[in-house]
Design a protein around this motif. Sequence first.
Motif, PDB file in Angstrom:
ATOM      1  N   GLU A   8       5.200 -44.916   8.224  1.00 53.51           N
ATOM      2  CA  GLU A   8       4.451 -46.170   8.398  1.00 53.51           C
ATOM      3  C   GLU A   8       4.620 -46.738   9.929  1.00 53.51           C
ATOM      4  O   GLU A   8       5.623 -46.997  10.209  1.00 53.51           O
ATOM      5  CB  GLU A   8       4.420 -47.307   7.181  1.00 53.51           C
ATOM      6  CG  GLU A   8       3.581 -48.388   6.976  1.00 53.51           C
ATOM      7  CD  GLU A   8       3.888 -49.256   5.944  1.00 53.51           C
ATOM      8  OE1 GLU A   8       3.301 -48.972   4.809  1.00 53.51           O
ATOM      9  OE2 GLU A   8       4.960 -49.891   6.066  1.00 53.51           O
TER      10      GLU A   8
ATOM     11  N   ARG B 177      -7.213 -49.034   7.437  1.00 55.74           N
ATOM     12  CA  ARG B 177      -7.089 -48.613   5.802  1.00 55.74           C
ATOM     13  C   ARG B 177      -8.504 -48.771   5.248  1.00 55.74           C
ATOM     14  O   ARG B 177      -8.973 -47.608   4.602  1.00 55.74           O
ATOM     15  CB  ARG B 177      -5.897 -49.571   5.157  1.00 55.74           C
ATOM     16  CG  ARG B 177      -5.994 -49.132   3.687  1.00 55.74           C
ATOM     17  CD  ARG B 177      -4.902 -49.985   3.041  1.00 55.74           C
ATOM     18  NE  ARG B 177      -5.202 -51.520   3.261  1.00 55.74           N
ATOM     19  CZ  ARG B 177      -5.683 -52.122   2.055  1.00 55.74           C
ATOM     20  NH1 ARG B 177      -6.179 -51.732   1.139  1.00 55.74           N
ATOM     21  NH2 ARG B 177      -5.967 -53.408   2.441  1.00 55.74           N
TER      22      ARG B 177
ATOM     23  N   THR C 167     -12.814 -45.914   5.980  1.00 52.36           N
ATOM     24  CA  THR C 167     -13.757 -45.516   4.640  1.00 52.36           C
ATOM     25  C   THR C 167     -15.193 -46.132   4.967  1.00 52.36           C
ATOM     26  O   THR C 167     -16.138 -45.500   4.478  1.00 52.36           O
ATOM     27  CB  THR C 167     -13.226 -45.704   3.415  1.00 52.36           C
ATOM     28  OG1 THR C 167     -12.074 -44.893   3.347  1.00 52.36           O
ATOM     29  CG2 THR C 167     -13.886 -45.437   2.348  1.00 52.36           C
TER      30      THR C 167
ATOM     31  N   ALA D 205      -9.679 -41.811   8.141  1.00 55.11           N
ATOM     32  CA  ALA D 205      -9.564 -42.395   6.648  1.00 55.11           C
ATOM     33  C   ALA D 205      -8.306 -41.567   6.112  1.00 55.11           C
ATOM     34  O   ALA D 205      -7.499 -41.849   5.192  1.00 55.11           O
ATOM     35  CB  ALA D 205     -10.782 -42.134   5.986  1.00 55.11           C
ATOM     36  N   ALA D 206      -8.252 -40.103   6.479  1.00 52.11           N
ATOM     37  CA  ALA D 206      -7.364 -39.136   5.735  1.00 52.11           C
ATOM     38  C   ALA D 206      -6.362 -39.373   6.377  1.00 52.11           C
ATOM     39  O   ALA D 206      -5.103 -39.018   5.800  1.00 52.11           O
ATOM     40  CB  ALA D 206      -8.174 -37.788   6.219  1.00 52.11           C
ATOM     41  N   GLU D 207      -5.907 -39.724   7.824  1.00 51.08           N
ATOM     42  CA  GLU D 207      -4.738 -39.494   8.345  1.00 51.08           C
ATOM     43  C   GLU D 207      -4.283 -41.128   8.338  1.00 51.08           C
ATOM     44  O   GLU D 207      -2.929 -41.430   8.802  1.00 51.08           O
ATOM     45  CB  GLU D 207      -4.923 -39.201   9.594  1.00 51.08           C
ATOM     46  CG  GLU D 207      -5.243 -37.858   9.529  1.00 51.08           C
ATOM     47  CD  GLU D 207      -4.051 -36.737   9.066  1.00 51.08           C
ATOM     48  OE1 GLU D 207      -2.905 -37.294   8.533  1.00 51.08           O
ATOM     49  OE2 GLU D 207      -4.426 -35.653   8.727  1.00 51.08           O
ATOM     50  N   SER D 208      -4.820 -42.340   7.856  1.00 48.80           N
ATOM     51  CA  SER D 208      -4.349 -43.678   7.893  1.00 48.80           C
ATOM     52  C   SER D 208      -2.970 -43.779   7.133  1.00 48.80           C
ATOM     53  O   SER D 208      -3.124 -43.176   6.238  1.00 48.80           O
ATOM     54  CB  SER D 208      -5.242 -44.545   7.384  1.00 48.80           C
ATOM     55  OG  SER D 208      -4.929 -46.061   7.189  1.00 48.80           O
ATOM     56  N   CYS D 209      -1.972 -44.550   7.833  1.00 46.09           N
ATOM     57  CA  CYS D 209      -1.019 -44.709   7.027  1.00 46.09           C
ATOM     58  C   CYS D 209      -1.175 -45.874   5.905  1.00 46.09           C
ATOM     59  O   CYS D 209      -0.591 -46.024   4.962  1.00 46.09           O
ATOM     60  CB  CYS D 209       0.039 -45.215   7.826  1.00 46.09           C
ATOM     61  SG  CYS D 209       0.290 -46.962   8.405  1.00 46.09           S
ATOM     62  N   GLY D 210      -2.334 -46.542   6.233  1.00 42.71           N
ATOM     63  CA  GLY D 210      -2.431 -47.646   5.053  1.00 42.71           C
ATOM     64  C   GLY D 210      -2.075 -49.029   5.341  1.00 42.71           C
ATOM     65  O   GLY D 210      -2.270 -49.941   4.618  1.00 42.71           O
TER      66      GLY D 210
ATOM     67  N   GLY E  45       3.942 -33.274   7.915  1.00 49.49           N
ATOM     68  CA  GLY E  45       2.681 -32.873   7.849  1.00 49.49           C
ATOM     69  C   GLY E  45       1.567 -34.116   7.821  1.00 49.49           C
ATOM     70  O   GLY E  45       0.442 -34.104   7.692  1.00 49.49           O
ATOM     71  N   ALA E  46       2.197 -35.364   8.398  1.00 49.61           N
ATOM     72  CA  ALA E  46       1.402 -36.519   8.488  1.00 49.61           C
ATOM     73  C   ALA E  46       1.076 -36.638   9.877  1.00 49.61           C
ATOM     74  O   ALA E  46       2.089 -36.693  10.724  1.00 49.61           O
ATOM     75  CB  ALA E  46       1.878 -37.718   7.956  1.00 49.61           C
TER      76      ALA E  46
END
Lengths: 964, 485, 70
Positions: B257, B419, B423, B408-413, B237-238
């Motif tokens: 990631e 990341r 935002t 922002a919602a889907e970023s792996c960070g 779901g990512a």
Amino acid sequence: MTYQPQADFGTPGTKNTEMASLTIDGRTICVPVGTSIMRAAAQQGTSIPKLCATDSVKSFGSCRLCLVEIDGRKGTPASCTTPVEPGMVVRTQTPHLAKLRKGVMELYISDHPLDCLTCAANGDCELQDQAGAVGLRDVRYDVQATHLGQEKDQSNPYFDFDPSKCIACSRCIRACDEVQGTLALTMEGRGWDSKISAGFASDNFMGSECVSCGACVQACPTATLIEKKVVEVGTPERSVVTTCAYCGVGCTFRAEMRGEQLVRMVPYKDGKANRGHSCVKGRFAWGYAQHQERILKPMIRSSIDQPWREVEWDEAFAYTASELKRISEKYGRHALGGITSSRCTNEETFLVQKLVRAGFGNNNVDTCARVCHSPTGYGLKTTFGTSAGTQDFDSVADSDVILIIGANPTDGHPVFASRMKRRLRGQDGRPPAKLIVIDPRRTDIVRSPHIEAQHHLPLRPGTNVAVLTAMAHVIVTEGLADEAFIRERCDWDEYSHWADFVSQARNSPENLQPVTLVDAEELRAAARLYAGSGGSRSGSPQRRKINAAIYYGLGVTEHSQGSSTVMAIANLAMATGNIGRRGVGVNPLRGQNNVQGACDMGSFPHELSGYRHISDGDARRLFEDDWGVSLDPEPGLRIPNMLDAAVDGVFKALYVQGEDILHSDPNTAHVSAGLAAMECVIVHDLFLNETAHYAHIFLPGSTFLEKNGTFTNAERRIQPVRKVMTPLNGLEDWEVTQALAQAMGLDWSYSHPSEIMDEIARLTPTFAGVSFERLDEEGSLQWPVTADAPDGTPTMHVDGFVRGKGKFVVTDYVPTDEKTGPRFPLLLTTGRILSHYNVGAQTRRTENVAWHKEDLLEIHPIDAEDRGLKSGDWVKLASRAGETTLRATVTDRVAPGVVYTTFHHAVTQANVVTTDYSDWATNCPEYKVTAVQISASNGPTAWQEEYEALSERARRIDTGVPAE
Amino acid sequence: MIVRISDDAVAIACGADAVAEAFACAGADVIRVSSWGMHWLEPLVDIEGVGYGAATPSQVSEIIAGTAPSIGRIEDHPFIARQTRLTFARAGKTRPISLDDYYASEGWLGLAKARQIGQDATIAAVRASGLRGRGGAGFPAGIKWQTVAGTMSDQKYIVCNADEGDSATFADRMVMEGDPFMLIEGMAIAGFAVGASKGFVYIRSEYPHAIAKMEAAISASAHLIAPFTIEVRVGAGAYICGEETSLLNSLEGKRGEVRAKPPLPALEGLFGKPTVVNNVLTLAAVPWILAHGGEAYAALGMGRSKGTMPVQLAGNIKHSGLFEVAFGITLGELVNVVGGGTQSGRAVRCVQVGGPLGAYIPPSRFDLPFDYEAFAAADALIGHAGITVFDDTVDMAQMARFAMEFCAAESCGKCTPCRLGSTRGVETIDQIIAGKNVEANMALIADLSETMKYGSLCALGGFTPYPVMSAMTHFPEDFMVRNAS
Amino acid sequence: MNSAERLVHMANQIAANLATDDDPVSAVAYHIQLFWDPRMKKLIQENDKAGLSLVAAEAISRLAETKDAA
């Protein structure tokens, strides 16, 4: 020298030899192919801004500060993840790059507490440095969401985790994965919610899998993971490179100081044993050096019933010398002896044995290696010709098969274990090395993240020789022996004799299975794998020689057939041609920091430094001429023999430097009887240890931070120990021994340990090229350091064995006399745990007790069920020698019929239970096999209660009475 | 009477099962086939080539009686007749997991040809076709294959990216649900060409029908593609796992990631081994190319964009569905002629091409030809060729905000620009919408967009600036108007 | 075990482990010569040899002979 962090090239170096030339900012540089642009730039002195890159872990490419422009390429690739290419033209500073970096930094700072002035990492923070480097002047965002104000995790006794300061660079996670190999840390959540987590979100650091090695703290570029000591004291102002005083790995550290105060121990990247890594002991557990229980004044008493009386050094030396003289005159010179310490420096050890041989006039000198690796000395000397491991630690990176027998590296030698685990996980893109573990317990390395032993042979304690002979049977009978190697390098007749022996049907795995309890098929598979035929290497274009290495520890030596086991190991290595190159070899994992050195320095009663027998007239004459004395050509007493002789009334005085024989040696009752029978026991130590209960003279010792000298680690690496602070007791240990010798009338006048090393080099062929000057230049040297090998010897027996031809020795399995029976149906084996060190004298005086407050008895569920025991219950552990109580922990790590405990705590004293059975050749105690019974208990045994009272009485110090 | 009704997820969602059951009850022979791709007509009933749609169970008796209004011969419907169907040649015609139907419609010809001409010639055919990656980046497939083929390794992999997550896209799903053997054949050809023995299809969990059909088809055709084997893996779901390196991490059981490149997956991909990662449509195009020759494929299209593209029309559009056409058709023709304008009947304000990271394009630029280079020159991207149509009620400041919010919602960070920047982007656009320091904040968004575009590790952060900046550039009034009020 | 018993035990243990040597008696005698202190050698020669294994006993006698010869 002012404080400078160690240079960081951003990404690891490469072993490639092919070179590429490129241009960075107009300057041409030539670097190995595979080097990152970032590293190449760093090598020419260009520091590209970076935050997520550090040269201890693989490049990651997440911070996006290190972007560069490359002619002919689109966009702005990250310099950390882009390898150099011949002819590349790189620019690291352009207006476009400056703007991007400022943009990235603006984002970082928009989410960072602006408390630099009160931050513990102020001045030692990469974020701070890089914000300056990219020229960020203001943050334009009207910030709503931040990660500030989160709760700190202060659960670890040595470091704090402050998520509010985290920049999510993952350096800590990658260090835990790649350097330490514990994989305790993870990134929780994703995107904005990304957060470093120790295990599950509900875990804190202390509750997680974290082993507190400090790799994450070291890797953190901000104050997010920071030593509590730095928070308390402030950042260091200078540093001194020195060698850790815990285990035989011998890690190099930078002692980072503020004045005379140690702020932190930081693993040194150029340390050849540790390559920048550390464990919880060396990195953090040095608080004992300033512990309030340290004794700083000499003390004497005429009888052990009396309280101690503090005296000045002069009085202590005069009194000690007069006592030794008195006893020598009254009972004869053979009534005196000394024990050198594997904790002390080579120079100090050398002086103690010199004091005994030249001063006491006998060879009654022994060392704590007696109780750990004396069989290694005997076994490897007999088979290969010298008493030492054959490799350096780097060698493990070239192994294809690793066989671990009787060693628990993740607990006992954690930093080397991490290096071994890197190889077992198959980093660097090569297929992982295969692993065979021979151990009664399922030690952690048998199965740990991304590692699973191909074969674990959980043998019955005491049957090492039978297992190894069975493996040899398989190798010889299945035609897996490397006959070309044997013909060239070994004595063929001796081989044939040995091969005939192991080939006998009685030595087959099937026949020995009832004895060893090891599944015969599994054993056969393990033998094939070790010999290089079991591991399928399909796909490799050309079949090459498999590199198989053996690593072993005290589970090999501390048996009634310890020496035989060492020789059986040597036989296996020779039979398969696994000697004399990188990636192979026979590698004893030494227990104490300087066991190797203590043995090298002539601490054994039968030999002079460099392993020359005392009966060797030429060697003896060399010393006699240098020292101006005549030496006794007969071997002296070993520690257990000294104790026997004391009980017999003929051994009366003992000088013990840095060893607690009452706690560490087997059959405590016998040790205490021996000590009690002596008239003068001199304990030279940091603390009033257990042995000191029976001492008449206490000479305060100095810590490794307070003296100069050298330690020699398990890979024969002689490494400098440097004084970083003044000894609290006023004298370095070598000065104490020298003053004692002078008080006895010996003509010693060393002004610095370097002069002692010069003497060692003069008298010891394998140390001929060693001097402090050379060590300062090279950082360390692996002996032999000779005219032929002026820079030392990483791998031994390369072209031939030290003894000439390698010697195969038939090792027949002889069962131990320690047998289970109806009264004592279980087998006890003992060992160590990561957080503690041997008898715990040091680690028990640090915060490491947070991990291991007491010794626990591991017992299999079936045996526990039979006795109605559950985890946490107090149990009585009884053997033919004695009994003690401790708490049980029920686990299937041990096999049914086997129980296990550690010996770190004086209140437990596992050695009350161990017997005085020992290795046939060296008298190394059989710690690993004791027949015992376990039963439920209400509390301490009578022995423990009496001992508690004795300890209290014996430790009284009468400070009220002024010294006379 | 033989009645053909699709069992594609869209048809089912529109009620195809009930219609099929009604026909069965009425005594008709119902065959469930793939979808023609005319979504506004589903459930489309096909009786001897004549179409009825969108059909309801209540119309069944009329249809059988021949009294219901029909759309005429389906093949002649302008929506179909205008297309050049190579990849979707079987759409609407064959039973998805019938090996007989597949054989009967040129199935396995490509694989047979590949085996006949050998590895090098197979790669040469793909190179000659000019086929470019249909997942978005448009990298030439033949060159990627050549790279993997040129490596020495004991193991290589073919990974099919079926994590179709862009808005307005459904072509991958239609291939897997409607013509799974074609994808399997494409993967088998790829495996043969590069020397890979194992393939994985990474399918998003939101596609249960596709997962079931792929698994059934893989099992039915295992003997035909052996020794090559294929395994289905289901995503969790990512969106980011549609990015190829995140996908590989996910396949390995790791956190989804993004990996830094280099190393390229072609050299160090799945489990560190050389790996071809191709989109469903890329692999699905391969059997036709092998069967008909690379040159035949390359004869279609324009410039460096060769062959056909299955364009997906969605959003506020009258005729939504799958439209496979040679490159070169203009955006305006696709939206207004083929799509028939908005479904709401209002004026088209803009379209977004290439999913949530694609640029918003105003009608003034509808002359753009469907071509990778032309789109890139216009700061737009073709991506997976999904077109979302908006009418004049859309608020473009909100759309810009949504782009940042999506990122922002889907970023792996992993990387900082994505990341933290996404935002900060949402916060700053909120300031603009609230009328605060609009000019300075728009400048800040421009700077942030530059940081994200050039600084991000992957296309998620790197392309988010396209919708944001295109909204600001083409529709400044939606941002400025707040200031006035 | 008292000292005398322990020495017997040690000698027997050495003998058991060198049993596969070509010349076990010499090997045992040599081992003791190399590693035992003079008092231990003297003690075992003087004490009751009843507990010694055949090889060990012979090695102890051999030790005494070498000693006497020297």
